[in-house]
Write a protein that holds these residues in place. Structure first.
Motif, PDB file in Angstrom:
ATOM      1  N   CYS A 138       1.024  -1.637  -0.079  1.00  0.00           N
ATOM      2  CA  CYS A 138       0.243  -0.245  -0.176  1.00  0.00           C
ATOM      3  C   CYS A 138       0.951   1.048   0.129  1.00  0.00           C
ATOM      4  N   GLY A 139       0.376   2.168  -0.925  1.00  0.00           N
ATOM      5  CA  GLY A 139       1.553   3.578  -0.717  1.00  0.00           C
ATOM      6  C   GLY A 139       0.027   4.486  -0.306  1.00  0.00           C
ATOM      7  N   SER A 140      -0.139   4.627   1.084  1.00  0.00           N
ATOM      8  CA  SER A 140      -1.241   5.964   1.020  1.00  0.00           C
ATOM      9  C   SER A 140      -0.040   7.716   0.898  1.00  0.00           C
ATOM     10  N   ASP A 141      -0.530   8.191   0.452  1.00  0.00           N
ATOM     11  CA  ASP A 141      -0.252   9.862   0.292  1.00  0.00           C
ATOM     12  C   ASP A 141      -0.325  10.245   2.008  1.00  0.00           C
ATOM     13  N   LEU A 142       0.680  10.525   2.402  1.00  0.00           N
ATOM     14  CA  LEU A 142       0.768  11.649   2.779  1.00  0.00           C
ATOM     15  C   LEU A 142       1.141  12.890   3.205  1.00  0.00           C
ATOM     16  N   VAL A 143      -0.582  14.255   3.336  1.00  0.00           N
ATOM     17  CA  VAL A 143       0.102  14.968   3.655  1.00  0.00           C
ATOM     18  C   VAL A 143       0.415  16.574   5.608  1.00  0.00           C
ATOM     19  N   ARG A 144       0.998  17.104   5.632  1.00  0.00           N
ATOM     20  CA  ARG A 144       1.294  17.969   6.468  1.00  0.00           C
ATOM     21  C   ARG A 144       0.362  19.320   6.468  1.00  0.00           C
ATOM     22  N   GLY A 145      -0.493  19.953   7.557  1.00  0.00           N
ATOM     23  CA  GLY A 145      -2.021  21.511   6.744  1.00  0.00           C
ATOM     24  C   GLY A 145      -1.025  21.465   8.168  1.00  0.00           C
ATOM     25  N   HIS A 146      -1.528  22.789   8.666  1.00  0.00           N
ATOM     26  CA  HIS A 146      -0.504  24.484   8.934  1.00  0.00           C
ATOM     27  C   HIS A 146       0.239  24.093  10.137  1.00  0.00           C
ATOM     28  N   ASP A 147      -0.380  23.056  10.972  1.00  0.00           N
ATOM     29  CA  ASP A 147       0.299  22.594  12.245  1.00  0.00           C
ATOM     30  C   ASP A 147       0.680  22.140  12.312  1.00  0.00           C
ATOM     31  N   GLY A 148       0.771  20.836  11.490  1.00  0.00           N
ATOM     32  CA  GLY A 148       2.181  19.921  11.979  1.00  0.00           C
ATOM     33  C   GLY A 148       1.237  18.921  10.879  1.00  0.00           C
ATOM     34  N   THR A 149      -0.307  18.668  11.549  1.00  0.00           N
ATOM     35  CA  THR A 149      -1.110  17.273  11.615  1.00  0.00           C
ATOM     36  C   THR A 149      -0.972  16.804  10.248  1.00  0.00           C
ATOM     37  N   TYR A 150      -0.401  15.113  10.325  1.00  0.00           N
ATOM     38  CA  TYR A 150      -0.754  13.930   9.659  1.00  0.00           C
ATOM     39  C   TYR A 150      -1.711  13.875   8.668  1.00  0.00           C
ATOM     40  N   TYR A 151      -1.944  13.969   7.480  1.00  0.00           N
ATOM     41  CA  TYR A 151      -3.587  13.485   7.443  1.00  0.00           C
ATOM     42  C   TYR A 151      -3.020  12.769   6.106  1.00  0.00           C
ATOM     43  N   VAL A 152      -4.286  11.758   5.764  1.00  0.00           N
ATOM     44  CA  VAL A 152      -3.854  10.872   4.867  1.00  0.00           C
ATOM     45  C   VAL A 152      -5.134  11.641   3.730  1.00  0.00           C
ATOM     46  N   LEU A 153      -4.022  11.621   2.548  1.00  0.00           N
ATOM     47  CA  LEU A 153      -4.762  11.848   1.459  1.00  0.00           C
ATOM     48  C   LEU A 153      -5.421  10.968   0.383  1.00  0.00           C
TER      49      LEU A 153
END
Lengths: 478, 348
Positions: A149-164
């Motif tokens: 699995c290759g989930s794409d992760l991004v980080r928001g303003h406060d550095g929280t990791y989200y699964v995109l």
């Protein structure tokens, strides 16, 4: 002048700087090494990386023929650093997610409890483009569907990791993860010994262990192969690379033949039975007698052999239903339903155009939203509201009204930035992260990932097809 | 190993060997020209035409060029991408083959071939071809030798190696006969040879093209006669570019692949290679001149081709002929499942 002099973190989450001139403590040693370089030295090392990629043949052809010059994929030598405590969180969150997705796929292709219990409306599954009803009731080896699995992760303003998004079909890019590290080791030989960077070398071994584990035939030495579309595929380098690292054959569809529901490869000494296929071909092309009739890449009869349980496929057929961006919306509920846990890694808030309230909201807020087609990838079929022209917005408005099932919308995540060399200075550029999660005997995640970087100033699109580059990803031991 | 991979490895090495031989041939003939004083264009053409004839691509050459001067022939054989057998085309094809079977090659081997490819695809190559062609040919020869050296010190002696060796020695044997054949195409008295026969200068050019001058001198103390040259380049037991030497290696590789003992055969390729090798082992230069050198060489080339196509037949085509045999056609959805799905639809 020092390398990071005048660096401006801006109003985004910066991976190296907590504030202007204030380096995050775990980035200190890295910062010191790079900051002390002269521009000339830095450029020489950057050139070493580029020469490495060129000599390795990690290139793409600009004009798609023999006349064209070969180009490398852009690589930025400044690594992206993930401290140990963040990595622990990612590991836990990604494992949880993959476990739940596998239970979900098993359920969808068997009893469908989750539909019967009304957690996901049935029509979303049955209208999912990559749902394969013909595989309901078929058992796959060890009940594993998404092996890689290759989930794409991004980080928001406060550095929280989200699964995109989750890529549960044939995620690519793992070879770049490995080769980025090799290139950087060559260019900065003294860099790694004291900084406590975790090694990524185990990936091919983990992959092979998983392939052995899912072999349907009891044997100490199952025959595993990597099935590629062929040497004209843009990921062919990766296919070759992984096959070589694992020491398995790389085969094309024409190298395989199915006789009496058993898969064989054609060798100089006759037919040799194949137990496990790590396929890098989409479902649609696997077997021309079942899926696309015009496919010359696949193997006639492969699906019969697969259904008969004589060969294992990684990933399984039909996993694309979990990649559907509408199903993505339900993943937090999927985790809750199967595991009884709260998701460790959050989704990006998502609106479904097929739900009336959401659709209304989407159509009223198009200029602020990112709209995505449910089954596209690679940055295609996408509307970036804030930077889109009026005409583009209107085009998407019509598309959404015409086929609401096929669209979702999300608020713009302002992706974190990492210092990146841009024509003579270090500037912040937006990045994401694709870790590679392997599900075999247990779940293993290579400590690192592919960090993609949008090289164009202010761009949020990191895909290599749209001007993106990549970086080495450092997961720290402490 | 996979049949397709065996075939690709074989061609990869054949193309490298081809480029190496062409680089030798062109370079030697450029030097040879320096020994003549002012050739007019007609005589120049008579000099270069045989070179093109020896490669077997004269028809293509005729459609691409009007005259056969030095510049045209050299361009045609060196970097004309319209000629699939030019040096540059050969290296490009070798590299494309290598890319396809990259997983079979050592890192160093791939890097060497890829570097050669990169150096030939950049603008530097064109500049070098014009300003210092000698250096260009030397660098190609050196790269080909390095390639073989790396291959021999980093490749496991398995089937892959034997197929690579087959490609090398079949190509080399073929090229050696083609170099010898140049003598037959030369017009009368071009370099002072009496009664129309090519003279010493040409025979020594052929020896030099094969890198055989030193070895030849050691064996024949410098007496360059047609008989000695043919004896050496066709029948020598020990010189690594002689036809006999090459056939010994071809025969050996074929038997290592099949596992059958030498002196016997298990496929047509082995039969033909074994027969040819024993003829060369027991033959002499006299045989060649008896049937006529050109005919003799022509027959050899025909037999190399036969061996090549029989190898292809046995190891690539035969495995490909196995057709898939599904025992049942794929039923998209079973009747029971269809019923179940219908029920589920009703419940919504």
């Amino acid at each position: 002048m020092e390398m990071f002099e005048g660096y401006e973190p801006g109003k985004f989450y910066d991976e190296m700087f907590a504030a202007p001139g204030q380096v995050r403590d775990y980035c200190g040693p890295l910062f010191n090494r790079f900051n002390g370089l002269t521009e000339r030295d830095f450029l020489a090392r950057k050139a070493t990386c580029e020469l490495y990629f060129l000599r390795q043949g990690i290139t793409f052809n600009v004009y798609h023929d023999n006349q064209g010059t070969e180009r490398i994929f852009p690589f930025d030598p400044v690594p992206r650093v993930i401290p140990a405590h963040e990595w622990e969180l990612l590991e836990a969150g990604l494992s949880q997610r993959l476990m739940a997705l596998n239970l979900f796929l098993h359920d969808i292709y068997h009893e469908q409890h989750i539909l019967k219990d009304g957690i996901i409306p049935r029509h979303y599954i049955e209208n999912a483009k990559h749902y394969r009803p013909e595989f309901r009731g078929i058992n796959v080896p060890k009940d594993i569907y998404i092996h890689i699995c290759g989930s794409d992760l991004v980080r928001g303003h406060d550095g929280t990791y989200y699964v995109l998004e989750d890529n549960g079909r044939c995620p690519s890019g793992a070879s770049y993860l490995l080769e980025n590290r090799n290139a950087l080791k060559r260019a900065f030989p003294g860099l790694f010994d004291t900084l406590g960077v975790r090694s990524v070398d185990s990936y091919p071994r983990d992959l092979l262990d998983m392939l052995h584990y899912i072999s349907p035939r009891p044997s100490d030495d199952p025959v595993c192969v990597l099935l590629t579309p062929g040497c004209h595929n843009s990921a062919y380098f990766e296919h070759c690379y992984l096959a070589r690292e694992m020491g398995i054959e790389i085969v094309e569809g024409r190298d395989l033949v199915v006789v009496d529901n058993i898969v064989y490869m054609r060798t100089t000494t006759g037919l040799v039975r194949v137990d496990v296929i790590y396929r890098r071909i989409d479902d649609d092309f696997l077997d021309p007698t079942v899926f696309r009739k015009d496919s010359v890449l696949g193997v006639p009869g492969l699906m019969n052999a697969y259904r008969a349980g004589n060969v294992a496929l990684a990933n399984a057929v039909g996993t694309g239903v979990a990649d559907d961006k509408v199903i993505y919306y339900f993943v937090p509920r999927i985790i809750q339903y199967y595991l009884g846990q709260d998701p460790i890694l959050p989704n990006v808030p998502t609106y479904l155009a097929s739900e009336e309230d959401d659709k209304k909201y989407i159509l009223e807020h198009l200029p602020e939203l990112v709209v995505k087609a449910a089954n596209e990838s690679g940055g295609y079929g996408m509307l970036m509201g804030p930077s889109a022209s009026k005409a583009e917005i209107e085009k998407f408005r019509e598309l959404i009204i015409a086929d609401p099932r096929n669209y979702i919308a999300q608020p713009v995540v302002s992706l974190s930035r990492s210092p990146t060399w841009c024509d003579g200075t270090m500037e912040g550029r937006h990045i994401d992260l694709r870790p590679y999660i392997i599900y075999g005997r247990d779940i293993k995640i290579v400590p690192g990932g592919l960090t993609r970087v949008a090289l164009t100033k202010d761009s949020l699109v990191v895909n290599s097809s749209q001007g993106g580059g990549s970086k080495d990803t450092w997961v720290l031991r402490h | 190993m996979l049949s397709r991979v065996a075939n690709t490895l074989y061609w990869m090495v054949r193309y490298v060997e081809r480029a190496d031989n062409l680089a030798r041939l062109i370079d030697v003939n450029r030097h040879l020209l320096l020994d003549f004083e002012s050739l007019d264009s007609e005589r120049l053409s008579a000099f270069w035409k045989p070179i093109v004839l020896s490669t077997g691509d004269e028809e293509l050459f005729g459609t691409l060029y009007e005259t056969a001067g030095s510049a045209e022939v050299i361009h045609f054989l060196t970097d004309d991408k319209r000629n699939p057998n030019s040096i540059v085309s050969s290296i490009f094809q070798a590299r494309e083959s290598a890319r396809t079977v990259r997983d079979q090659l050592s890192d160093e081997l791939w890097e060497e071939l890829n570097s050669l490819y990169l150096s030939l695809s950049g603008g530097d190559m064109k500049a070098m071809a014009e300003s210092d062609p000698g250096k260009l040919y030397a660098s190609i020869r050196r790269a080909a030798l390095t390639f073989h050296g790396i291959a021999s010190s980093t490749t496991t002696r398995n089937e892959a190696w034997e197929f690579m060796d087959l490609g090398r020695y079949l190509e080399r044997a073929d090229k050696t006969t083609r170099f010898l054949d140049i003598a037959n195409y030369l017009p009368a008295g071009i370099d002072g040879g009496e009664t129309g026969a090519p003279g010493v200068l040409h025979w020594s050019a052929i020896l030099r093209s094969c890198g055989a001058m030193g070895a030849f001198r050691a064996e024949y103390q410098g007496e360059i006669t047609p008989e000695n040259v043919v004896r050496f380049l066709v029948f020598s037991r020990d010189f690594p570019r002689s036809v006999r030497f090459c056939m010994n290696r071809v025969d050996q590789s074929l038997h290592r692949i099949s596992g059958s003992p030498r002196g016997t055969f298990s496929c047509e390729a082995e039969r033909e290679a074994g027969r040819l090798f024993s003829e060369l082992s027991y033959g002499s230069a006299g045989d060649a001149f008896e049937v006529g050198l050109h005919t003799f060489l022509d027959q050899l080339q025909g037999r190399f081709n036969k061996i090549g196509s029989e190898i292809f037949e046995t190891y690539v085509l035969m495995p490909e002929r196995v057709q898939s045999r599904p025992t049942e056609t794929f039923t998209p959805i079973s009747a029971a499942l269809a019923w179940q799905m219908e029920q589920e639809q009703q419940q919504q």
